[in-house]
Design an enzyme around this catalytic site. Structure first.
Site, PDB file in Angstrom:
ATOM      1  N   ASP A   9     -30.546 -62.415 -77.692  1.00  0.00           N
ATOM      2  CA  ASP A   9     -30.129 -61.160 -77.067  1.00  0.00           C
ATOM      3  C   ASP A   9     -31.207 -60.080 -77.213  1.00  0.00           C
ATOM      4  O   ASP A   9     -30.936 -58.968 -77.651  1.00  0.00           O
ATOM      5  CB  ASP A   9     -28.807 -60.689 -77.667  1.00  0.00           C
ATOM      6  CG  ASP A   9     -27.700 -61.716 -77.492  1.00  0.00           C
ATOM      7  OD1 ASP A   9     -26.764 -61.457 -76.726  1.00  0.00           O
ATOM      8  OD2 ASP A   9     -27.773 -62.810 -78.103  1.00  0.00           O
ATOM      9  N   TYR A  12     -32.107 -58.853 -69.672  1.00  0.00           N
ATOM     10  CA  TYR A  12     -31.033 -57.919 -69.318  1.00  0.00           C
ATOM     11  C   TYR A  12     -31.324 -57.179 -68.019  1.00  0.00           C
ATOM     12  O   TYR A  12     -30.970 -56.012 -67.846  1.00  0.00           O
ATOM     13  CB  TYR A  12     -30.767 -56.924 -70.457  1.00  0.00           C
ATOM     14  CG  TYR A  12     -30.032 -57.559 -71.613  1.00  0.00           C
ATOM     15  CD1 TYR A  12     -28.667 -57.417 -71.771  1.00  0.00           C
ATOM     16  CD2 TYR A  12     -30.706 -58.325 -72.553  1.00  0.00           C
ATOM     17  CE1 TYR A  12     -27.986 -58.004 -72.831  1.00  0.00           C
ATOM     18  CE2 TYR A  12     -30.054 -58.926 -73.611  1.00  0.00           C
ATOM     19  CZ  TYR A  12     -28.688 -58.764 -73.745  1.00  0.00           C
ATOM     20  OH  TYR A  12     -28.034 -59.353 -74.778  1.00  0.00           O
ATOM     21  N   HIS A  19     -16.317 -60.847 -78.206  1.00  0.00           N
ATOM     22  CA  HIS A  19     -16.417 -62.263 -77.840  1.00  0.00           C
ATOM     23  C   HIS A  19     -15.642 -63.186 -78.781  1.00  0.00           C
ATOM     24  O   HIS A  19     -15.938 -64.376 -78.876  1.00  0.00           O
ATOM     25  CB  HIS A  19     -17.880 -62.700 -77.774  1.00  0.00           C
ATOM     26  CG  HIS A  19     -18.731 -61.826 -76.897  1.00  0.00           C
ATOM     27  ND1 HIS A  19     -18.473 -61.673 -75.553  1.00  0.00           N
ATOM     28  CD2 HIS A  19     -19.816 -61.060 -77.180  1.00  0.00           C
ATOM     29  CE1 HIS A  19     -19.375 -60.844 -75.041  1.00  0.00           C
ATOM     30  NE2 HIS A  19     -20.179 -60.447 -75.995  1.00  0.00           N
ATOM     31  N   HIS A  41     -25.638 -70.357 -76.481  1.00  0.00           N
ATOM     32  CA  HIS A  41     -25.539 -68.894 -76.525  1.00  0.00           C
ATOM     33  C   HIS A  41     -24.301 -68.361 -77.253  1.00  0.00           C
ATOM     34  O   HIS A  41     -24.449 -67.682 -78.278  1.00  0.00           O
ATOM     35  CB  HIS A  41     -25.627 -68.329 -75.111  1.00  0.00           C
ATOM     36  CG  HIS A  41     -25.687 -66.836 -75.065  1.00  0.00           C
ATOM     37  ND1 HIS A  41     -26.641 -66.108 -75.744  1.00  0.00           N
ATOM     38  CD2 HIS A  41     -24.905 -65.924 -74.421  1.00  0.00           C
ATOM     39  CE1 HIS A  41     -26.444 -64.815 -75.532  1.00  0.00           C
ATOM     40  NE2 HIS A  41     -25.400 -64.675 -74.734  1.00  0.00           N
ATOM     41  N   VAL A  82     -23.060 -62.386 -79.700  1.00  0.00           N
ATOM     42  CA  VAL A  82     -22.466 -61.312 -80.494  1.00  0.00           C
ATOM     43  C   VAL A  82     -23.612 -60.505 -81.093  1.00  0.00           C
ATOM     44  O   VAL A  82     -24.473 -61.055 -81.791  1.00  0.00           O
ATOM     45  CB  VAL A  82     -21.559 -61.872 -81.605  1.00  0.00           C
ATOM     46  CG1 VAL A  82     -21.003 -60.735 -82.465  1.00  0.00           C
ATOM     47  CG2 VAL A  82     -20.430 -62.689 -81.005  1.00  0.00           C
TER      48      VAL A  82
END
Length: 544
Positions: free
Chosen positions: A199, A229, A374, A364, A402
């Site tokens: 992430d 992103y 999540h 993921h 997360v």
């Protein structure tokens, strides 16, 4: 027990010269577990500059001319003797009247060798251009530069190679870069350090993460999903801090593809010399016209899919010394009747644990997650695949998704199990979205079950627990016993495999600029306990 502890003390002593313990105390090992759950309180000052680098930042600006290569990266094939070199030439276009470049006009050539001069070997590959199209009024379309992928073969293990990439006929060649191949597979042969991060995005927090990660000098980078992103942006370049609430009035969830180019430029200083292996996250879905998805992900990275006998870039495997890595796709069909599951069975069956004792899996969204964000979102995937991974003795599982850090005790089917894998969530790379700070086991934070469903991951499977301390409930009333350590901070992890049974895992927080450890544990395999009495699930090979 005495023999086990004697070996443990001897091993810790033998590696203590090279490994610093937390506060000079003995580093714990999973042989000491299961550990009592620990939660580090959230530090509100850590949000920091959770804003993206602007396109004016010199680290994301295009600094080449014409068809000179940029966004150069290295990724692995299945074994030490082969790697992929990838790069982009030409400029992307975004607007209403775009004209894709012709990939056939620029060659894909890598010159390489073990000496900087001359580069005696040459390999050619293939190139492509992708489009991200939105046939709606007011939305801009995108076409990429020319993306090149070249596979180098016949390489020596643990060897430094120099290379240049580009088209020598224009001429438009890059400068000279270098990479080091992986060690040969074997029970005593491992890369020194493997960085694990998830992430990432491209914020000022991301820059801290990558700076700290570089200081640890990894031999390999594992990125467990959610890369650029770009889908937090409209096609006009305006951004948002939230995916779920982004642009509800638009006819499609648009993206701003130049963010991918910015990310590739920023990361080049690392991944042009350190191989990176990526698996898709939900932010890579990026649906566009014709219901196409994952187009940027599939185009920009090279995957050893064909080499690992996978038919898809969404799941594949590779070796790194004595470690066999399995990269799985949570956003494609993972059911027992699906191609992915059958590929996974075949791949696991073919793993030679005498040559690659360590078995590491990554995807993921985490199965074992105690944050409200999540929570139980990947339950369907867990129910389909967990038994298979457990049966073949997977040692470690890495996840992201997360936006926090969490490490589990050894666990299987929500039950402490000395033969279950250690699950580690590192979705704390530094992206623009909110950090996860609420825990599902805290009062009033347990989500309503139907709200945990993610339509991109299949059906609804999140039900109440049927046994154990949380029987009859959807959430625990306290931090679950399978959760050993959790903290809401940005950071990255380093895996150092020492031998066929011991590996050191270290998590570094971004705020500890001195490199102080945030969490550290030896993960110890016990093959004599866990691999001797395996009862494999019924195979579905006959259906494939």
């Amino acid at each position: 027990m005495f023999l086990t502890m004697t070996f443990r003390w001897f091993f810790v002593f033998s590696v203590s010269i090279a490994v610093a313990a937390i506060d000079d105390d003995l580093i714990p090992s999973t042989l000491d577990g299961p550990f009592e759950p620990v939660t580090v309180p959230y530090d509100v000052s850590l949000r920091g500059n959770a804003v993206d680098l602007p396109d004016t930042d010199p680290r994301v600006r295009r600094c080449v001319e014409g068809f000179e290569p940029e966004q150069i990266s290295v990724s692995l094939s299945v074994n030490y003797d082969s790697v992929w070199i990838s790069w982009i030439t030409g400029e992307f276009q975004i607007g209403n009247n775009i004209k894709p470049l012709n990939p056939n006009t620029v060659a894909s050539v890598v010159r390489y060798g073990r000496s900087r001069v001359p580069l005696t070997d040459e390999a050619s590959g293939y190139s492509l251009v992708y489009n991200q199209l939105y046939p709606f009024e007011g939305l801009q379309n995108y076409t990429s530069g020319i993306i090149h992928h070249v596979r180098l073969t016949g390489l020596k293990p643990s060897t430094l190679y120099y290379y240049r990439c580009g088209d020598p006929s224009i001429p438009a060649m890059s400068g000279i870069y270098h990479f080091r191949t992986m060690p040969v597979s074997g029970p005593r042969s491992y890369p020194n350090r493997i960085a694990v991060v998830g992430d990432l995005g491209l914020t000022y927090n991301t820059t801290d993460t990558i700076h700290n990660l570089k200081s640890n000098k990894p031999d390999l980078v594992l990125l467990v999903g959610d890369v650029s992103y770009a889908n937090l942006y409209r096609t006009n370049g305006t951004g948002s801090d939230c995916y779920d609430c982004s642009f509800p009035e638009t006819p499609i969830h648009e993206t701003y593809q130049p963010r991918w180019d910015y990310w590739g430029r920023f990361m080049q200083s690392l991944i042009s010399r350190t191989p990176i292996m990526v698996i898709e996250g939900n932010h890579e879905i990026e649906e566009q016209a014709g219901k196409q998805s994952f187009v940027a992900y599939r185009s920009r990275f090279a995957f050893p899919s064909e080499e690992s006998k996978s038919s898809s870039p969404f799941y594949y495997s590779f070796n790194s010394g004595g470690i066999h890595f399995i990269m799985l796709g949570a956003y494609v069909d993972y059911s027992k009747s699906a191609k992915q599951y059958k590929w996974l069975e075949r791949d696991l069956t073919n793993v030679d644990r005498t040559m690659t004792p360590w078995l590491v899996a990554a995807w993921h969204p985490p199965w074992y997650n105690t944050y409200t964000a999540h929570y139980k979102e990947a339950e369907c995937m867990r129910m389909e695949m967990e038994e298979l991974l457990y049966s073949y003795g997977v040692d470690i599982v890495f996840n992201g998704h997360v936006h926090a850090y969490e490490r589990s005790n050894r666990v299987y089917n929500y039950t402490l199990d000395p033969c279950g894998p250690v699950h580690i969530t590192v979705g704390d790379g530094g992206n623009r979205e909110k950090m996860a700070i609420e825990h599902a086991d805290e009062a009033a934070n347990c989500p309503e079950p139907s709200s945990t469903h993610d339509e991109d991951m299949g059906g609804f499977c999140a039900t109440n627990f049927t046994s154990g301390p949380a029987a009859g409930k959807f959430c625990w009333d306290q931090q679950p016993d399978y959760s050993a350590f959790r903290e809401s901070s940005f950071g990255h992890g380093i895996l150092e495999v020492k031998n066929e049974t011991w590996a050191l895992w270290t998590w570094y927080r971004n705020q500890d600029s001195s490199g102080k450890v945030g969490d550290q544990v030896y993960i110890v395999r016990q093959p004599e306990l866990c691999l001797g009495s395996i009862k494999l699930p019924k195979s579905s090979f006959a259906d494939s």
